[in-house]
Scaffold this motif. Structure first.
Motif, PDB file in Angstrom:
ATOM      1  N   PRO B  26       0.944  -1.330   0.093  1.00  0.00           N
ATOM      2  CA  PRO B  26      -0.096  -0.034  -0.223  1.00  0.00           C
ATOM      3  C   PRO B  26       0.717   1.308   0.034  1.00  0.00           C
ATOM      4  N   GLU B  27       1.950   1.141   0.714  1.00  0.00           N
ATOM      5  CA  GLU B  27       2.806   2.355   0.784  1.00  0.00           C
ATOM      6  C   GLU B  27       3.315   2.745  -0.550  1.00  0.00           C
ATOM      7  N   LYS B  31       2.821   5.998  -2.958  1.00  0.00           N
ATOM      8  CA  LYS B  31       3.775   6.904  -3.524  1.00  0.00           C
ATOM      9  C   LYS B  31       3.943   7.190  -4.848  1.00  0.00           C
ATOM     10  N   VAL B  32       3.674   5.809  -5.535  1.00  0.00           N
ATOM     11  CA  VAL B  32       3.894   5.985  -7.094  1.00  0.00           C
ATOM     12  C   VAL B  32       2.743   6.301  -7.582  1.00  0.00           C
ATOM     13  N   TYR B  33       1.362   5.861  -7.329  1.00  0.00           N
ATOM     14  CA  TYR B  33       0.201   5.784  -7.869  1.00  0.00           C
ATOM     15  C   TYR B  33      -0.573   7.127  -7.535  1.00  0.00           C
ATOM     16  N   LEU B  34      -0.960   6.840  -6.233  1.00  0.00           N
ATOM     17  CA  LEU B  34      -1.739   8.042  -5.677  1.00  0.00           C
ATOM     18  C   LEU B  34      -1.334   9.534  -5.659  1.00  0.00           C
ATOM     19  N   SER B  35      -0.059   9.621  -5.940  1.00  0.00           N
ATOM     20  CA  SER B  35       0.653  10.916  -5.616  1.00  0.00           C
ATOM     21  C   SER B  35       0.346  11.572  -7.284  1.00  0.00           C
ATOM     22  N   GLN B  36      -0.051  10.847  -8.092  1.00  0.00           N
ATOM     23  CA  GLN B  36      -0.301  11.330  -9.651  1.00  0.00           C
ATOM     24  C   GLN B  36      -1.349  12.627  -9.511  1.00  0.00           C
ATOM     25  N   ASN B  37      -1.461  13.554 -10.241  1.00  0.00           N
ATOM     26  CA  ASN B  37      -2.354  14.606 -10.402  1.00  0.00           C
ATOM     27  C   ASN B  37      -3.406  14.083 -11.342  1.00  0.00           C
ATOM     28  N   PHE B  46      -9.288   0.403 -10.683  1.00  0.00           N
ATOM     29  CA  PHE B  46      -7.858  -0.194 -10.707  1.00  0.00           C
ATOM     30  C   PHE B  46      -7.088  -0.105  -9.463  1.00  0.00           C
ATOM     31  N   ASN B  47      -7.485   1.126  -8.821  1.00  0.00           N
ATOM     32  CA  ASN B  47      -7.024   1.369  -7.462  1.00  0.00           C
ATOM     33  C   ASN B  47      -7.551   0.016  -6.576  1.00  0.00           C
ATOM     34  N   PHE B  48      -8.915   0.128  -6.689  1.00  0.00           N
ATOM     35  CA  PHE B  48      -9.559  -0.933  -5.940  1.00  0.00           C
ATOM     36  C   PHE B  48      -9.112  -2.475  -6.229  1.00  0.00           C
ATOM     37  N   VAL B  49      -8.490  -2.750  -7.461  1.00  0.00           N
ATOM     38  CA  VAL B  49      -8.150  -4.038  -7.618  1.00  0.00           C
ATOM     39  C   VAL B  49      -6.913  -4.180  -6.980  1.00  0.00           C
ATOM     40  N   VAL B  50      -6.045  -3.073  -6.849  1.00  0.00           N
ATOM     41  CA  VAL B  50      -4.847  -3.460  -6.429  1.00  0.00           C
ATOM     42  C   VAL B  50      -4.817  -3.367  -4.751  1.00  0.00           C
ATOM     43  N   SER B  51      -5.752  -2.589  -4.299  1.00  0.00           N
ATOM     44  CA  SER B  51      -6.020  -2.619  -2.978  1.00  0.00           C
ATOM     45  C   SER B  51      -6.466  -4.285  -2.344  1.00  0.00           C
ATOM     46  N   GLU B  52      -7.075  -4.892  -3.257  1.00  0.00           N
ATOM     47  CA  GLU B  52      -7.598  -6.208  -2.907  1.00  0.00           C
ATOM     48  C   GLU B  52      -6.588  -7.281  -3.830  1.00  0.00           C
ATOM     49  N   VAL B  53      -5.524  -7.006  -4.066  1.00  0.00           N
ATOM     50  CA  VAL B  53      -4.805  -7.838  -5.031  1.00  0.00           C
ATOM     51  C   VAL B  53      -4.550  -9.274  -4.428  1.00  0.00           C
ATOM     52  N   HIS B  54      -4.628  -9.148  -3.153  1.00  0.00           N
ATOM     53  CA  HIS B  54      -4.583 -10.749  -2.540  1.00  0.00           C
ATOM     54  C   HIS B  54      -5.643 -11.258  -1.776  1.00  0.00           C
ATOM     55  N   GLY B  55      -6.876 -10.526  -2.108  1.00  0.00           N
ATOM     56  CA  GLY B  55      -7.956 -10.500  -1.479  1.00  0.00           C
ATOM     57  C   GLY B  55      -9.323 -11.068  -2.328  1.00  0.00           C
ATOM     58  N   LEU B  56     -10.083 -10.206  -2.809  1.00  0.00           N
ATOM     59  CA  LEU B  56     -11.111 -10.535  -3.366  1.00  0.00           C
ATOM     60  C   LEU B  56     -11.075 -11.492  -4.578  1.00  0.00           C
ATOM     61  N   ARG B  57     -10.034 -11.171  -5.299  1.00  0.00           N
ATOM     62  CA  ARG B  57      -9.899 -12.034  -6.686  1.00  0.00           C
ATOM     63  C   ARG B  57      -9.285 -13.472  -5.974  1.00  0.00           C
ATOM     64  N   ILE B  58      -8.582 -13.379  -5.273  1.00  0.00           N
ATOM     65  CA  ILE B  58      -8.251 -14.817  -4.502  1.00  0.00           C
ATOM     66  C   ILE B  58      -9.582 -15.350  -4.008  1.00  0.00           C
ATOM     67  N   ILE B 229      -3.860   9.825 -20.490  1.00  0.00           N
ATOM     68  CA  ILE B 229      -3.900   8.986 -19.309  1.00  0.00           C
ATOM     69  C   ILE B 229      -2.273   8.684 -19.121  1.00  0.00           C
ATOM     70  N   SER B 230      -1.580   8.795 -17.988  1.00  0.00           N
ATOM     71  CA  SER B 230      -0.383   8.241 -17.805  1.00  0.00           C
ATOM     72  C   SER B 230       0.128   7.134 -18.312  1.00  0.00           C
ATOM     73  N   GLY B 231       1.478   7.027 -18.480  1.00  0.00           N
ATOM     74  CA  GLY B 231       2.002   5.624 -18.778  1.00  0.00           C
ATOM     75  C   GLY B 231       2.021   4.789 -17.501  1.00  0.00           C
ATOM     76  N   LEU B 232       2.061   5.218 -16.343  1.00  0.00           N
ATOM     77  CA  LEU B 232       1.905   4.499 -15.114  1.00  0.00           C
ATOM     78  C   LEU B 232       0.573   3.914 -15.216  1.00  0.00           C
ATOM     79  N   ASP B 233      -0.600   4.706 -15.344  1.00  0.00           N
ATOM     80  CA  ASP B 233      -1.654   4.024 -15.178  1.00  0.00           C
ATOM     81  C   ASP B 233      -1.935   2.989 -16.148  1.00  0.00           C
TER      82      ASP B 233
END
Lengths: 419, 419
Positions: B26-27, B31-37, B46-58, B229-233
């Protein structure tokens, strides 16, 4: 060496750079080879071959070409010599074993790559290898990543015919390899203008088997305790096998074996530890590991490598009713070679254990050229199997430079004392 | 994330070690994603998917398995998702992108190996990846040396079905790949107990094409100056494509694209240099290069990688009279992917130049995972071709650690100022 400057010049070689290479070799050879005690007389022929390494053999190739013959460069024991010879061509192994060529190789290849590959590409880029310069065609293969992509670079210099070696050994893969050999036959017929007949191919199958038999005879002698010939000398013979005239080579090896048969009668124990080397090939003049190991209280009695048992083990079945059957026999024999570029490669583990027992080795040294990934990943399973059999093993990853020689010597010395 | 400890425990995970991994993500993401403007609203999914990366999909995978369904782990864009889905199975991409797994990978693999491979093997060895733990079968392929031999190690943990990907692209090789797909079909039918019918396979061909179209639509939007859209996203979305539910993913990407279509109307120039990245894949959560580059005055507008254009370019021909023809269509589409494990690979060079022009890139960054030899040897020809077209290019070889991040940033900054 005689005066070959005109010959080298006609081959478009960089004479100045080549002079540097020529100056170094006799010194190294003397230090490593001629310092050995009590060498068999039969090694004189091979001393001579080395002294003429860029001379007489190159002249032979030149005469062959003057008569319309073709010279084919190869880089792998999977490429069938039988086909090259049956087309009336001469095959020469071009794998590089000298640190001299690395710098030039790194001009066109990444640094993090197998030194053997950097060396052979460097040999071509620097135009200092008369074997390379003599070739009308190169034959590459899809074995490891480094080589597979290196052909794309080398193709800018000399045409490369790439054979697609399978990556598995199912029945369909043997069929695939048979097809690749047929395509290779077409390509080489086109290049040489000679048709490869069933009769001619049968002849060269027998010739190549005879060469295998000669090497097998030599290696069998090394099973004796102690071996009547050093690992260094045996390695040299295996390296020369890749480019000397086959008939002459067979004759000289058999003469040497006659002499070694005699030697057996008066062999005395020498108290040396017996080592099996397994892993990646040692192209001429890569004598690094053997010279380090045999400077200690050890003798290398067998090499499970491409410049060792993999070169000659298993013969091509000579009985065949027609061309198709004969090509299949060739395909089947070559597909038995147990290189780590295949998956799975359990046969290699069985071979190593078998050879340890047959050659009564006290320990195994796993020789991994730097950055070779197929062999380095495979180490884990080899180590596990050897541990199960209580066979001591040590792993060495190294290149052609002398930087780590001291370190290697220390490690090997400790290993030898322990086994 | 919700409480998934029981789920993870049932998957025989190392909970203690996994907790460490969970604490870090999460940290880094913040730092990398949520800091984007000014991120698009559509990225919330997609934020949600990452927050649940080892949860909901599993949990979804677990429910699927409870109903008798199978989960298949894959590692390569050559493996046909269509087949996995047609058998009623769920496919998950298991390539590893975190430094966290490297140490465990190095317990069974050599250090001098691609970090992606060390990471995925480490994920299994450490039992800290619930995706790995959920798999009933893994599908490997003979692509690069490292992966080819890694299956032999991984097979000790979970059964691996290895597909023999050809190394050339001749007509016979397409036939070979068609046969491999047929064998894969048999294997997966055996595992799932489901027959793959012509009707079912047609459906999944359409589904996978729809997913490709959604990603293509997204990438097309990045051709605008500036990209909406950013390359990161965009990278994150491409990474999630490998394991999210296909239908939901398609819907969410299209919703995002609807929003981006609107954004185009109010785009303002941003003065950023436009970068094309080409080379080796970036498995989740490998955001290293993108975060460095986009922290400078640059935006990444397209990736010619497996986690970029290679994933979705070219569709499978949907028209087919029968199963055999459909499988051939699938084989042909996948064989168009231009990975450096093929020789030759001229198509990739054409693609890079084409994308530079279509995406109006100012420069190219060649991204080479450490020790990847196919891509590093191929660099020379890519560089030559780009030089001919006056397209600036720089080469970066790196791994997952942060040790060289400062150095990379300095080099990229100089490159960006120069182009």
């Amino acid at each position: 060496m005689g005066d070959y400057r005109k010959l080298w010049s006609n081959l478009n070689m960089n004479l100045e750079k080549h002079d540097v290479l020529c100056a170094v070799l006799p010194e190294i050879y003397s230090k490593v080879y001629l310092s050995q005690n009590d060498r068999p007389e039969g090694m004189n022929y091979f001393n001579f071959v080395v002294s003429e390494v860029h001379g007489l053999r190159i002249e032979e190739l030149d005469n062959h070409k003057k008569q319309g013959g073709k010279v084919i460069g190869t880089f792998c024991v999977y490429v069938p010599d039988e086909v090259i010879l049956a087309a009336g061509a001469i095959g020469v192994g071009l794998c590089g074993g000298s640190q001299f060529w690395i710098e030039d190789g790194e001009k066109v290849l990444p640094r993090n790559l197998c030194p053997l590959i950097k060396a052979f590409v460097g040999a071509k880029v620097s135009a200092t290898c008369p074997y390379f310069q003599s070739c009308d065609m190169l034959v590459g293969e899809t074995t490891c990543d480094g080589k597979k992509k290196a052909w794309e670079i080398l193709n800018d210099y000399t045409p490369v015919h790439v054979m697609e070696l399978p990556q598995m050994k199912r029945e369909k893969n043997i069929e695939d390899w048979k097809m690749e050999i047929k395509e290779f036959i077409s390509r080489i017929e086109e290049l040489t203008g000679n048709k490869i007949t069933f009769e001619k191919l049968k002849e060269t199958v027998i010739l190549c088997n005879d060469k295998r038999k000669a090497l097998k005879r030599l290696y069998e002698l090394r099973k004796n305790i102690p071996s009547p010939i050093s690992g260094l000398d045996s390695l040299l013979i295996s390296q020369i096998a890749f480019y000397d005239d086959p008939q002459r080579f067979i004759q000289k090896v058999n003469e040497l074996c006659d002499e070694l048969d005699e030697r057996l009668k008066s062999l005395q124990p020498n108290g040396k530890k017996r080592i099996l080397i397994t892993g990646t090939p040692m192209a001429i003049p890569n004598w690094k590991m053997h010279s380090i190991i045999e400077s200690l209280n050890a003798e290398i009695v067998v090499e499970e490598t491409c410049t060792g048992t993999r070169y000659f083990e298993n013969f091509v079945e000579e009985n065949a009713n027609d061309m198709d059957e004969l090509i299949e026999n060739i395909a089947r024999r070559y597909m038995k070679v147990n290189c780590a570029c295949f998956t799975p490669n359990a046969g290699r583990i069985e071979d190593i254990i078998k050879y340890v027992k047959e050659y009564k080795a006290d320990g195994v040294i796993y020789y991994n050229l730097s950055f070779c990934q197929t062999y380095s990943v495979e180490y884990k399973k080899v180590e596990e199997a050897l541990n199960k059999e209580n066979i001591p093993v040590m792993f060495i990853e190294t290149d052609y430079s002398e930087e780590d020689s001291g370190q290697i010597k220390t490690r090997v010395e400790a290993f030898i004392e322990m086994i």
